[in-house]
Design a protein around this motif. Sequence first.
Motif, mmCIF file in Angstrom:
data_model
loop_
_atom_site.group_PDB
_atom_site.id
_atom_site.type_symbol
_atom_site.label_atom_id
_atom_site.label_comp_id
_atom_site.label_asym_id
_atom_site.label_seq_id
_atom_site.Cartn_x
_atom_site.Cartn_y
_atom_site.Cartn_z
ATOM 1 N N PRO A 1 -1.326 6.258 5.393
ATOM 2 C CA PRO A 1 -2.173 5.943 6.551
ATOM 3 C C PRO A 1 -2.522 4.473 6.726
ATOM 4 C CG PRO A 1 -2.892 8.001 5.604
ATOM 5 C CD PRO A 1 -1.827 7.458 4.677
ATOM 6 N N ALA A 2 -2.944 3.793 5.657
ATOM 7 C CA ALA A 2 -3.346 2.385 5.807
ATOM 8 C C ALA A 2 -2.171 1.524 6.267
ATOM 9 C CB ALA A 2 -3.907 1.857 4.491
ATOM 10 N N LEU A 3 -0.996 1.775 5.712
ATOM 11 C CA LEU A 3 0.192 1.009 6.105
ATOM 12 C C LEU A 3 0.604 1.351 7.527
ATOM 13 C CD1 LEU A 3 2.484 -0.939 5.405
ATOM 14 C CD2 LEU A 3 3.747 1.017 4.450
ATOM 15 N N PHE A 4 0.566 2.641 7.861
ATOM 16 C CA PHE A 4 0.956 3.065 9.208
ATOM 17 C C PHE A 4 0.084 2.407 10.270
ATOM 18 C CE2 PHE A 4 0.237 5.755 12.901
ATOM 19 C CZ PHE A 4 1.537 5.974 13.354
ATOM 20 N N PHE A 5 -1.226 2.476 10.092
ATOM 21 C CA PHE A 5 -2.115 1.934 11.119
ATOM 22 C C PHE A 5 -2.116 0.405 11.133
ATOM 23 C CE2 PHE A 5 -3.852 6.273 10.910
ATOM 24 C CZ PHE A 5 -3.817 6.570 12.267
ATOM 25 N N THR A 6 -1.767 -0.214 10.006
ATOM 26 C CA THR A 6 -1.590 -1.666 10.003
ATOM 27 C C THR A 6 -0.457 -2.058 10.939
ATOM 28 O OG1 THR A 6 -2.424 -1.914 7.747
ATOM 29 C CG2 THR A 6 -0.997 -3.665 8.565
ATOM 30 N N ARG A 7 0.600 -1.278 10.928
ATOM 31 C CA ARG A 7 1.724 -1.525 11.841
ATOM 32 C C ARG A 7 1.409 -1.033 13.245
ATOM 33 N NH1 ARG A 7 5.503 -4.235 14.364
ATOM 34 N NH2 ARG A 7 7.276 -2.990 15.040
ATOM 35 N N TRP A 8 0.820 0.157 13.351
ATOM 36 C CA TRP A 8 0.619 0.775 14.665
ATOM 37 C C TRP A 8 -0.298 -0.047 15.551
ATOM 38 C CZ3 TRP A 8 -3.799 2.790 17.030
ATOM 39 C CH2 TRP A 8 -3.566 3.532 18.198
ATOM 40 N N ASN B 1 0.101 17.254 6.626
ATOM 41 C CA ASN B 1 -1.343 17.471 6.791
ATOM 42 C C ASN B 1 -1.775 16.920 8.143
ATOM 43 O OD1 ASN B 1 -1.788 14.633 6.498
ATOM 44 N ND2 ASN B 1 -1.841 14.864 4.263
ATOM 45 N N GLY B 2 -3.068 17.056 8.441
ATOM 46 C CA GLY B 2 -3.569 16.699 9.763
ATOM 47 C C GLY B 2 -3.437 15.230 10.092
ATOM 48 N N ILE B 3 -3.734 14.340 9.133
ATOM 49 C CA ILE B 3 -3.672 12.909 9.408
ATOM 50 C C ILE B 3 -2.238 12.470 9.678
ATOM 51 C CG2 ILE B 3 -3.547 12.318 6.950
ATOM 52 C CD1 ILE B 3 -5.154 10.239 9.791
ATOM 53 N N PHE B 4 -1.273 13.049 8.959
ATOM 54 C CA PHE B 4 0.119 12.681 9.205
ATOM 55 C C PHE B 4 0.620 13.264 10.528
ATOM 56 C CE2 PHE B 4 0.130 11.102 4.957
ATOM 57 C CZ PHE B 4 1.199 10.204 4.884
ATOM 58 N N THR B 5 0.116 14.430 10.907
ATOM 59 C CA THR B 5 0.461 14.971 12.224
ATOM 60 C C THR B 5 -0.094 14.077 13.330
ATOM 61 O OG1 THR B 5 0.509 17.235 11.389
ATOM 62 C CG2 THR B 5 0.226 16.962 13.759
#
Length: 397
Positions: free
Chosen positions: A52-59, A261-265
Motif C-alpha cells: 500500500p505505501a509504495l502503491f499510493f506513493t506512485r498513484w 483483501n479489501g485494501i488491494f481490491t
Amino acid sequence: MKPATDAVKQRIQSIDILRGAIMLIMAIDHTRDFLHKGGQLYDATNMGTTYPALFFTRWITHFCAPTFVFLSGVSVYLAGTRRTKSELSSFLLKRGLWLIVVEVLLITFAFSLNPLYNAFALQVIWAIGVSMIILGLLIWLPVRVIGLIGLIIIVGHDYITTLKLTPNTTEDTLVKILFTARGFLIPLNANHFIFDLYAIIPWTGVMLLGYTFGTLYKREYNPASRKRFLIYCGLAVFALFLVLRFMNGYGDPAPWAVQKNGIFTFMSFLNVSKYPPSLMYCCLTLSVGMIVLALTENATGKLAAFFKVYGSVPFFYYVLHFYLIRTITIAVFFAQGFKTSQIITPNMPFLFDPPGMGFSLGVTYLWWLGIILTLYFPCRWFSNYKKTHKQWWLSYL
C-alpha cells in the motif's frame, strides 16, 4: 486607468497553487525513481509485487501530468488574450520546438547522465511541446471547436488501443507514437534508441480541453459562476469515473479485479492507466483538479503562498529538480561504497543506478522533503525576477 490587458497579465493564484502542489507531488516519484532501493526495477502499481505505501506513493503522482498539461492549455488561452492569433500561433510553434529540444537534450541527460546519449527519453515535456505545436496550428478555430476536438480525443482514443496491427510495421510505429506509447523503444542504430513514454494525441486532447477552460478566467467572467461551474463539472466528471470504473468496460485497458483483501481490491480499482492516459484516468485526475481550482480561488495563508512560489516558475523548477536529484544520486553512489566500475549497469540506460543502491521508502520521503525545501529559495528568487523583468526569453522558461 490601466488597459484591460494589464489585468490579464496578473497571475491567477488558484492556478499557481494547484500547479505548485502537483510539481511538489511530482518530485516524490522522481525521487523514488533514483533514491528508493529498486525504484527503477519494480512497478509500484503491480498488484502482485507492490504494497500500500509504495502503491499510493506512485498513484498520487498520477495527478501531476494531466493537471500540468491541462493547466498549460489554460495558460495558453490566457496568453492569447495579450496576443493576436498570428502572434500566439507563432509563439506556440516556437515554444513547442524549444520544449522538445529541452526534453531531448537537458531532461534526457538528467535522467541518464550519459553524455553519449545512447537513449533519448520522450516524456511529459515532449508531449507538452508537440501538443503546443498542434494547438498553434488549431488556434484559428473557434474555442468551442478546439474544446470539442479535445473532448473527442479524450473520450474516443481508448478505442485505438484495441486495434491489432502487425508489429514493427510503419503503421504500428506511428500508432504507438501518436496514440498508445508505453515505454515504446524505437531503435536508431545498434547503440542508440528512443524510449517513448508519452503518446502525443491523448495528451494533446487534455491540453485542448484546458485551453477551452481558459475562457473561465476571462476578465469579465463572474468569479462565483466560475467556482460553481468548476465544482459541478468536477463532481460530474468524478461521478463518470466511478460509473465507468464500476462497469469495468470501455475507458481503460486495465480492468480492476477482486484481490487478496479489501485494501488491494481498492488499489486495483484506483489503478487506472497513465500510458497512454485512459478516459478513466483523465476523468479521475482532471475532476479533482477542477475541484481544487475552485476551492483555492481565494485561498490565503502560508501553505498557499508556499505552493504559489513553485507554481509560478514550473519549468524552472522542473529542470532544476531533476539535476538536483541526479547530483544527489552521484553522491549517494559513492557514499554507499559503489565503485566506478559500477557506474554503468549492463542493459540499463541510466548511469549511477546500480542494483542495491538507495534507501527505504521512508528515508526516500525525507530526501524528497529536503529536495523541495532546497529548491524553494531559487524558485522564489526566479519568481520575483520574472515579476520585475520583461525580457522576451522569460516567456520560454
